[in-house]
Design an enzyme around this catalytic site. Structure first.
Site, PDB file in Angstrom:
ATOM      1  N   ASP A 146      63.900  14.082  19.071  1.00 32.91           N
ATOM      2  CA  ASP A 146      62.497  13.904  19.356  1.00 32.91           C
ATOM      3  C   ASP A 146      62.078  14.750  20.536  1.00 32.91           C
ATOM      4  O   ASP A 146      62.900  16.194  20.383  1.00 32.91           O
ATOM      5  CB  ASP A 146      61.554  12.561  19.274  1.00 32.91           C
ATOM      6  CG  ASP A 146      60.584  12.805  18.667  1.00 32.91           C
ATOM      7  OD1 ASP A 146      59.359  13.647  19.229  1.00 32.91           O
ATOM      8  OD2 ASP A 146      60.289  12.157  17.415  1.00 32.91           O
ATOM      9  N   HIS A 222      55.286  12.686  22.037  1.00 26.12           N
ATOM     10  CA  HIS A 222      55.285  12.138  20.670  1.00 26.12           C
ATOM     11  C   HIS A 222      57.344  11.508  19.976  1.00 26.12           C
ATOM     12  O   HIS A 222      57.017  10.208  20.014  1.00 26.12           O
ATOM     13  CB  HIS A 222      55.492  13.372  19.783  1.00 26.12           C
ATOM     14  CG  HIS A 222      56.113  13.451  18.412  1.00 26.12           C
ATOM     15  ND1 HIS A 222      57.661  13.274  17.712  1.00 26.12           N
ATOM     16  CD2 HIS A 222      55.337  13.314  17.268  1.00 26.12           C
ATOM     17  CE1 HIS A 222      56.870  13.270  16.478  1.00 26.12           C
ATOM     18  NE2 HIS A 222      55.805  13.315  16.178  1.00 26.12           N
ATOM     19  N   SER A 552      56.115  11.074  10.574  1.00 26.71           N
ATOM     20  CA  SER A 552      56.792  10.857  11.781  1.00 26.71           C
ATOM     21  C   SER A 552      56.649   9.398  12.696  1.00 26.71           C
ATOM     22  O   SER A 552      57.294   9.331  13.045  1.00 26.71           O
ATOM     23  CB  SER A 552      56.041  11.536  13.545  1.00 26.71           C
ATOM     24  OG  SER A 552      56.476  13.185  13.334  1.00 26.71           O
TER      25      SER A 552
END
EC number: 3.4.21.-
Length: 775
Positions: A146, A222, A552
């Site tokens: 990520d 994220h 996600s």
């Protein structure tokens, strides 16, 4: 309507003792007698509930706003009653009503964050629960590809964590603002991969590229969010500016996490991704979680498919996001059969922020803006919707809103083009004081929310049509936003997220994708301290947790649950673990109704096998196992060339020889996808199931045949004498005469379930998709 006599007496007594403390409002839940006769005298239940509020408010204080603006919910199923903003005096008045059962303050009771672990039932059933059986995922290592990690987050605290597994071969790579001491027994490794990104984005070619850490430290949030979702430690009193308060935990809080930073501000480059997978295999991770992807591409061109084939061969389970291009048909990505492809569903947690129009009508919306604690957050102001021209004003693009028209007003902003929080930033810059995000026909009723920079709420498409009609028909339209905090368990869930990518797979139509769905909407998880909760540059607020939505977010849920099952059954193959998750997935929501996709029941191309259920997956009864060599045979059946298969599997094989040895081969996948080519009326598949439950088990088949298809199963009973025994069965799909010779392609779906004769609750279900092709 005349005031009721008992109300007048109580009002007089309370008026004499009123004080500023008594006049402070909070939310109360007022429960009413369900069989009240007075309810019949009102046109609607809403009006009946509102009458109690009107009577309570009367005379207690000088009320500037309509009582209806205080009514948050009107209940009719779980209880008869309503939730409203009341003073202590008003609540006391209602307690004296003979029609009121109870008046309760809206306390936060067992509200959990990320609440999703509770929604999935991971914390239940004591010693027989999933966490207990799996030891919270202890001993497993989850690799997260990520944007990096914020190691100081409390979600990565290693208090109570066991020692790092001896098999671990990874490192804690040093870099900018990241030292080897940034890792611990929870976050056991961190690396970053930037070379592919760097050569594609030189400073000369991208002079305005945002500054970011050249290390495993997260610059965008994220990766921190997904890593904490997959295996974050317990954090008490977690919340987002007061909303969603509770204990934060990842899916596998006892597992170890290794972070591989492959995504940067300009994207995730295949070269960097492949390098990370390569190293992760060497590092000896058990699970790989990839919340990234793109559009569907052939397997032999798919870096993730190619890189993860080797990972699968080494016994590593690979979990990937399905993509956020839904509800477009065939938008699903990451469709290799050796990876688990995860779509997104909703939770039954809501953050109500209701729009009350000046005419009294209420439009339901949601927001994480902390309106309750901010002065004037819910005041009534004029509403404006700017359209026309070519500046994109209806989307509230930065610089598109005329200051002289916007200043001091609540602005309606259509979804699309730019980010939701960015729209709020544009409104605030132009002098607007509040925002209503309006879903378009594309978004329908999707409710992905944000921690906005100004008072704001998101309303669905149906409500947005009503709002715009009101604005267009009113000379000076006004509205206010009523923020309702956090509400649990009062809505249908799960439902399929509108954005969740849909099948069938263009690149791989003979495998049903996505495999399953998991929580992916409004997920609260860890957040870096260098960013505000919106992630925008001008957001100066700082939080340890924030909310995000997307596949996600659903991907790390399944990654963590996969780690739990692997910890409970360390000798199971990735295919066996995946089978356990798929064959026990739910088709029904918490109300016992079919999971919805918009306004209709969800089909297999939206939910695959269903919504993940870890409570059932920990004891699946039977599993469909697949050996790495089986995938090679499968690729041969697709007509792939020798070079294609070599690219994917790293094996130089002769498909002619393989197919001669395996006539009529079908991959032993937990779901069934049948394609009738033109002129064919019968298809046959073979499956093998392995008993991982009790010895001397008997399973009987139950089939819900796709419409227009006759399904024949042989044998109809499977008798297992011992554990780990494998038995085979065949299934024939026969096209009924009325469906033969059609001029257009058509589709049907069904399911095949093996039911344990000794335990009828143990059901091993495979979804079926049947496609009729004309060419």
């Amino acid at each position: 309507m005349e005031p009721k006599p008992f109300f007048l007496c109580i009002i007089f007594l309370l008026f004499c003792s009123s004080s500023s403390e008594i006049l402070q409002k909070q939310t109360y839940i007022v429960q009413l007698h369900p069989n009240s006769e007075t309810a019949k005298t009102f046109a609607s239940k809403f009006d009946w509930h509102l009458s109690f509020l009107q009577e309570a408010v009367l005379g207690v204080e000088e009320e500037e706003e309509e009582p209806s603006s205080r009514l948050l919910y009107s209940y009719g199923s779980a209880i008869e009653g309503f939730a409203a903003q009341l003073t202590e005096s008003e609540a006391e008045i209602l307690r004296y009503s003979p029609e009121v059962v109870a008046v309760r303050p809206d306390h936060v009771l067992q509200v959990q964050t990320t609440y999703s672990y509770k929604f999935l039932g991971l914390d239940g059933f004591g010693n027989s629960g999933v966490w207990s059986k799996s030891r919270f995922g202890q001993g497993t290592i989850i690799g997260v590809l990520d944007t990096g990690v914020w190691p100081e987050s409390p979600s990565f605290d290693d208090t109570g964590m066991p020692s790092i597994p001896r098999k671990w071969k990874g490192i804690c790579q040093e870099g900018e603002s990241f030292s080897s001491s940034s890792c611990n027994r929870k976050l056991i490794g961190a690396r970053f991969f930037i070379r592919g990104h760097r050569v594609a984005n030189s400073p000369e070619e991208s002079p305005n590229m945002p500054r970011e850490y050249i290390s495993a430290r997260d610059s965008t949030g994220h990766g921190t969010h997904t890593a904490s979702t997959v295996g974050g430690s317990s954090v008490s009193m977690a919340n987002v500016l007061g909303n969603g308060a509770g204990v934060a935990r990842g899916m596998a809080p006892g597992a170890h996490i290794a972070v591989y930073k492959v995504c940067w501000f300009n994207g995730c480059y295949s070269s960097d991704i492949l390098a990370a997978i390569d190293v992760a295999i060497q590092d000896k991770v058990d699970v790989l979680s990839l919340s990234l992807g793109g559009f569907p591409i052939p397997l032999y061109d798919d870096t993730i498919a190619i890189g993860t084939f080797r990972a699968m061969e080494r016994g590593i389970s690979v979990i990937c996001a399905a993509g956020n291009n839904g509800p477009i048909e065939s938008s699903v990505a990451n469709t290799a059969p050796w990876v688990s492809t995860i779509g997104a569903g909703t939770l039954d947690r809501r953050f109500p922020a209701v729009v009350r129009l000046a005419n009294g009508k209420l439009l339901y919306g949601e927001s994480l803006y902390p309106g309750k604690g901010i002065k004037n957050a819910g005041r009534e102001v004029e509403v404006i919707y700017v359209t026309g021209g070519d500046k994109g004003s209806e989307f509230c693009l930065r610089g598109s809103l005329p200051r002289e028209e916007i200043r001091g007003k609540m602005v309606i902003c259509d979804r699309g083009v730019n980010g939701r929080s960015e729209k709020g930033e544009a409104v605030k810059e132009a002098g607007g004081v509040a925002m209503i995000l309006a879903n378009t026909e594309i978004n329908q009723e999707e409710d992905s929310i944000d921690v906005h920079l100004l008072p704001a709420t998101l309303i669905g498409y149906t409500e947005s049509v009503l709002l715009k009609a009101y604005v267009n028909a009113t000379v000076k339209p006004k509205a206010r936003i009523i923020f309702g905090g956090t509400v649990i368990g009062r809505s249908r869930a799960p439902e399929v997220a509108q954005f969740s990518a849909r099948g069938p797979s263009l690149a791989n139509p003979s495998i049903l994708k996505p495999d399953m769905i998991a929580p992916g909407v409004n997920i609260i998880a860890a957040w870096p301290q260098n960013l505000g909760p919106t992630g925008l540059p001008y957001d100066s607020r700082r939080v340890n947790f924030t909310v995000m939505s997307g596949t996600s977010m659903s991907c790390p849920h399944v990654s963590g649950i996969t780690a739990l099952i692997r910890s409970a059954y360390p000798n199971w193959s990735p295919a066996a673990i995946k089978s356990a998750l798929m064959t026990t997935a739910d088709l029904y929501d918490r109300q016992g109704k079919a999971i919805k996709d918009g306004n209709k029941p969800a089909g297999v191309f939206a939910i695959g096998a269903g919504h993940v259920n870890p409570q059932k997956a920990i004891n699946p009864g039977l599993v469909y196992n697949i050996q790495p060599v089986d995938y090679i045979t499968y690729l041969c059946t697709l007509g792939f060339t020798r070079s294609d298969i070599l690219a994917i599997t790293h094996k130089n094989v002769s498909c002619n020889g393989i197919l001669r040895k395996n006539p009529g081969f079908s991959l032993n996948y937990p779901s069934i996808a049948v394609i009738f080519k033109r002129g064919k009326t019968t298809e046959m598949i073979t499956r093998r199931v392995t008993n991982v439950g009790s010895p001397n088990s008997i399973y009987s088949v139950n089939v819900k045949a796709p419409e227009g298809i006759k399904v024949i199963v042989n044998p109809k009973r499977l008798v297992f004498k011992h554990v780990d025994q494998t038995l085979s069965y065949r299934v024939w799909f026969v096209l009924k005469k009325k469906n033969r010779g059609g001029k257009v392609a058509s589709f049907a779906q069904g399911q095949l379930t093996w039911v344990n004769s000794h335990n009828l609750m143990q059901r091993v279900r495979s979804p079926i998709s049947v496609t009729l092709k004309t060419n």
